[in-house]
Design a protein around this motif. Sequence first.
Motif, PDB file in Angstrom:
ATOM      1  N   PRO A 178       0.840  -1.207   0.000  1.00 64.47           N
ATOM      2  CA  PRO A 178       0.000   0.000   0.000  1.00 64.47           C
ATOM      3  C   PRO A 178       0.871   1.251   0.000  1.00 64.47           C
ATOM      4  O   PRO A 178       1.951   1.247   0.593  1.00 64.47           O
ATOM      5  CB  PRO A 178      -0.793  -0.116   1.307  1.00 64.47           C
ATOM      6  CG  PRO A 178      -0.007  -1.040   2.160  1.00 64.47           C
ATOM      7  CD  PRO A 178       0.794  -1.937   1.264  1.00 64.47           C
ATOM      8  N   PRO A 179       0.410   2.301  -0.680  1.00 63.06           N
ATOM      9  CA  PRO A 179       1.213   3.522  -0.695  1.00 63.06           C
ATOM     10  C   PRO A 179       1.331   4.101   0.707  1.00 63.06           C
ATOM     11  O   PRO A 179       0.407   4.007   1.513  1.00 63.06           O
ATOM     12  CB  PRO A 179       0.431   4.460  -1.612  1.00 63.06           C
ATOM     13  CG  PRO A 179      -0.946   3.897  -1.682  1.00 63.06           C
ATOM     14  CD  PRO A 179      -0.857   2.433  -1.371  1.00 63.06           C
ATOM     15  N   HIS A 180       2.475   4.668   1.024  1.00 63.58           N
ATOM     16  CA  HIS A 180       2.661   5.320   2.314  1.00 63.58           C
ATOM     17  C   HIS A 180       1.698   6.498   2.423  1.00 63.58           C
ATOM     18  O   HIS A 180       1.439   7.182   1.433  1.00 63.58           O
ATOM     19  CB  HIS A 180       4.115   5.799   2.419  1.00 63.58           C
ATOM     20  CG  HIS A 180       4.480   6.265   3.793  1.00 63.58           C
ATOM     21  ND1 HIS A 180       4.367   7.573   4.179  1.00 63.58           N
ATOM     22  CD2 HIS A 180       4.934   5.588   4.859  1.00 63.58           C
ATOM     23  CE1 HIS A 180       4.749   7.677   5.447  1.00 63.58           C
ATOM     24  NE2 HIS A 180       5.107   6.490   5.885  1.00 63.58           N
ATOM     25  N   TRP A 181       1.179   6.761   3.624  1.00 62.57           N
ATOM     26  CA  TRP A 181       0.196   7.836   3.780  1.00 62.57           C
ATOM     27  C   TRP A 181       0.732   9.176   3.276  1.00 62.57           C
ATOM     28  O   TRP A 181      -0.001  10.023   2.803  1.00 62.57           O
ATOM     29  CB  TRP A 181      -0.264   7.961   5.244  1.00 62.57           C
ATOM     30  CG  TRP A 181       0.866   8.205   6.209  1.00 62.57           C
ATOM     31  CD1 TRP A 181       1.546   7.250   6.915  1.00 62.57           C
ATOM     32  CD2 TRP A 181       1.472   9.452   6.559  1.00 62.57           C
ATOM     33  NE1 TRP A 181       2.535   7.824   7.667  1.00 62.57           N
ATOM     34  CE2 TRP A 181       2.517   9.169   7.481  1.00 62.57           C
ATOM     35  CE3 TRP A 181       1.234  10.776   6.197  1.00 62.57           C
ATOM     36  CZ2 TRP A 181       3.316  10.169   8.024  1.00 62.57           C
ATOM     37  CZ3 TRP A 181       2.031  11.776   6.736  1.00 62.57           C
ATOM     38  CH2 TRP A 181       3.062  11.467   7.638  1.00 62.57           C
ATOM     39  N   ALA A 182       2.056   9.352   3.379  1.00 65.15           N
ATOM     40  CA  ALA A 182       2.631  10.635   2.963  1.00 65.15           C
ATOM     41  C   ALA A 182       2.420  10.883   1.472  1.00 65.15           C
ATOM     42  O   ALA A 182       2.422  12.030   1.022  1.00 65.15           O
ATOM     43  CB  ALA A 182       4.122  10.665   3.291  1.00 65.15           C
ATOM     44  N   PHE A 183       2.226   9.798   0.704  1.00 66.23           N
ATOM     45  CA  PHE A 183       2.051   9.949  -0.741  1.00 66.23           C
ATOM     46  C   PHE A 183       0.603   9.723  -1.154  1.00 66.23           C
ATOM     47  O   PHE A 183       0.290   9.718  -2.335  1.00 66.23           O
ATOM     48  CB  PHE A 183       2.962   8.967  -1.480  1.00 66.23           C
ATOM     49  CG  PHE A 183       4.393   9.077  -1.055  1.00 66.23           C
ATOM     50  CD1 PHE A 183       5.122  10.237  -1.322  1.00 66.23           C
ATOM     51  CD2 PHE A 183       5.006   8.058  -0.353  1.00 66.23           C
ATOM     52  CE1 PHE A 183       6.442  10.361  -0.901  1.00 66.23           C
ATOM     53  CE2 PHE A 183       6.328   8.180   0.073  1.00 66.23           C
ATOM     54  CZ  PHE A 183       7.050   9.334  -0.208  1.00 66.23           C
ATOM     55  N   ALA A 184      -0.275   9.514  -0.177  1.00 69.54           N
ATOM     56  CA  ALA A 184      -1.683   9.255  -0.494  1.00 69.54           C
ATOM     57  C   ALA A 184      -2.353  10.565  -0.911  1.00 69.54           C
ATOM     58  O   ALA A 184      -1.883  11.651  -0.567  1.00 69.54           O
ATOM     59  CB  ALA A 184      -2.383   8.668   0.730  1.00 69.54           C
ATOM     60  N   PRO A 185      -3.484  10.469  -1.650  1.00 66.22           N
ATOM     61  CA  PRO A 185      -4.167  11.704  -2.056  1.00 66.22           C
ATOM     62  C   PRO A 185      -4.608  12.502  -0.831  1.00 66.22           C
ATOM     63  O   PRO A 185      -4.982  11.929   0.195  1.00 66.22           O
ATOM     64  CB  PRO A 185      -5.390  11.210  -2.847  1.00 66.22           C
ATOM     65  CG  PRO A 185      -5.199   9.750  -3.064  1.00 66.22           C
ATOM     66  CD  PRO A 185      -4.158   9.265  -2.106  1.00 66.22           C
ATOM     67  N   LEU A 186      -4.583  13.820  -0.959  1.00 67.64           N
ATOM     68  CA  LEU A 186      -4.945  14.702   0.151  1.00 67.64           C
ATOM     69  C   LEU A 186      -6.339  14.381   0.697  1.00 67.64           C
ATOM     70  O   LEU A 186      -6.561  14.416   1.909  1.00 67.64           O
ATOM     71  CB  LEU A 186      -4.902  16.159  -0.347  1.00 67.64           C
ATOM     72  CG  LEU A 186      -4.938  17.241   0.722  1.00 67.64           C
ATOM     73  CD1 LEU A 186      -3.784  17.082   1.693  1.00 67.64           C
ATOM     74  CD2 LEU A 186      -4.884  18.629   0.068  1.00 67.64           C
ATOM     75  N   GLY A 187      -7.250  14.010  -0.226  1.00 66.07           N
ATOM     76  CA  GLY A 187      -8.636  13.711   0.174  1.00 66.07           C
ATOM     77  C   GLY A 187      -8.722  12.628   1.238  1.00 66.07           C
ATOM     78  O   GLY A 187      -9.663  12.583   2.021  1.00 66.07           O
ATOM     79  N   SER A 188      -7.721  11.756   1.321  1.00 63.04           N
ATOM     80  CA  SER A 188      -7.813  10.659   2.278  1.00 63.04           C
ATOM     81  C   SER A 188      -7.512  11.108   3.702  1.00 63.04           C
ATOM     82  O   SER A 188      -7.728  10.364   4.647  1.00 63.04           O
ATOM     83  CB  SER A 188      -6.865   9.532   1.871  1.00 63.04           C
ATOM     84  OG  SER A 188      -5.529   9.975   1.921  1.00 63.04           O
ATOM     85  N   VAL A 189      -6.983  12.323   3.881  1.00 62.58           N
ATOM     86  CA  VAL A 189      -6.696  12.782   5.242  1.00 62.58           C
ATOM     87  C   VAL A 189      -7.461  14.055   5.603  1.00 62.58           C
ATOM     88  O   VAL A 189      -7.434  14.486   6.755  1.00 62.58           O
ATOM     89  CB  VAL A 189      -5.176  13.031   5.452  1.00 62.58           C
ATOM     90  CG1 VAL A 189      -4.428  11.710   5.527  1.00 62.58           C
ATOM     91  CG2 VAL A 189      -4.584  13.924   4.378  1.00 62.58           C
ATOM     92  N   CYS A 190      -8.125  14.711   4.647  1.00 63.40           N
ATOM     93  CA  CYS A 190      -8.815  15.976   4.922  1.00 63.40           C
ATOM     94  C   CYS A 190     -10.313  15.751   5.099  1.00 63.40           C
ATOM     95  O   CYS A 190     -10.837  14.794   4.570  1.00 63.40           O
ATOM     96  CB  CYS A 190      -8.589  16.972   3.794  1.00 63.40           C
ATOM     97  SG  CYS A 190      -6.876  17.503   3.701  1.00 63.40           S
TER      98      CYS A 190
END
Length: 124
Positions: A112-124
Motif C-alpha cells: 500500500p502507498p505510504h500515507w505521505a504519498f496518499a491523495p490529500l482527500g484521504s486525510v482531509c
Amino acid sequence: MLLAASLVSAALFAPAAGPVDFARDVRPILSNACFKCHGPATQKAKLRLDTRGGATKSGVIVPGKPDDSPLVTRVCDPDDEARMPPADAGERLTAGQVAMLRAWIEQGAEYPPHWAFAPLGSVC
Ligand code: HEC
C-alpha cells in the motif's frame, strides 16, 4: 501429520501483532537488506523488490503462499552461497525478520502507498 506440523511451526513463528503493516514492518527490512541490489537503482538477476509488480512478475513472491515464494526460500537457504542477502552484503536476516516477511506474503504481499504519498482527500 505433515500439515499439522507445518501449521504448528507457522503459528510458533508468526508475529504476534496481527496484521502486518507494509510501511512499518516490511519495507524497512527489504530496504536495508535487499534494495541495494534489487531496488530502484540496481536490479541484480533482473529482480526488483520495491514494487509489487516487480516482485510478483518475476515470481519470487507468490501472494498468499510463502512456502512457494523463492523470496522466502532464498533468505532461508541452507547453502550459504545461495542465501540472500549475500554474505559480503551485510547482515543476514533474523528469524523475526523472516517470520515478518512470511506473514506479509501470507496476508497477500500488499504494497500500500505510504500515507505521505496518499491523495490529500484521504486525510482531509
Ligand atoms: C549485494 C547484492 C545483493 C543483495 C543485497 C541481495 N541480493 Fe538477491 N541476488 C543477488 C544476485 C547477484 C542474484 C543472482 C544470483 C543468484 O541467484 O544467486 C540474486 C538473486 C536473488 C533471487 C533469485 C531471483 C531469481 O529470479 O531466481 C532472489 C529471490 C533474491 N535474490 C532475493 C533477495 C532478497 C529477498 C534480498 C534481501 C533480503 C536480497 N536478494 C539481497 C544480489 C543481491
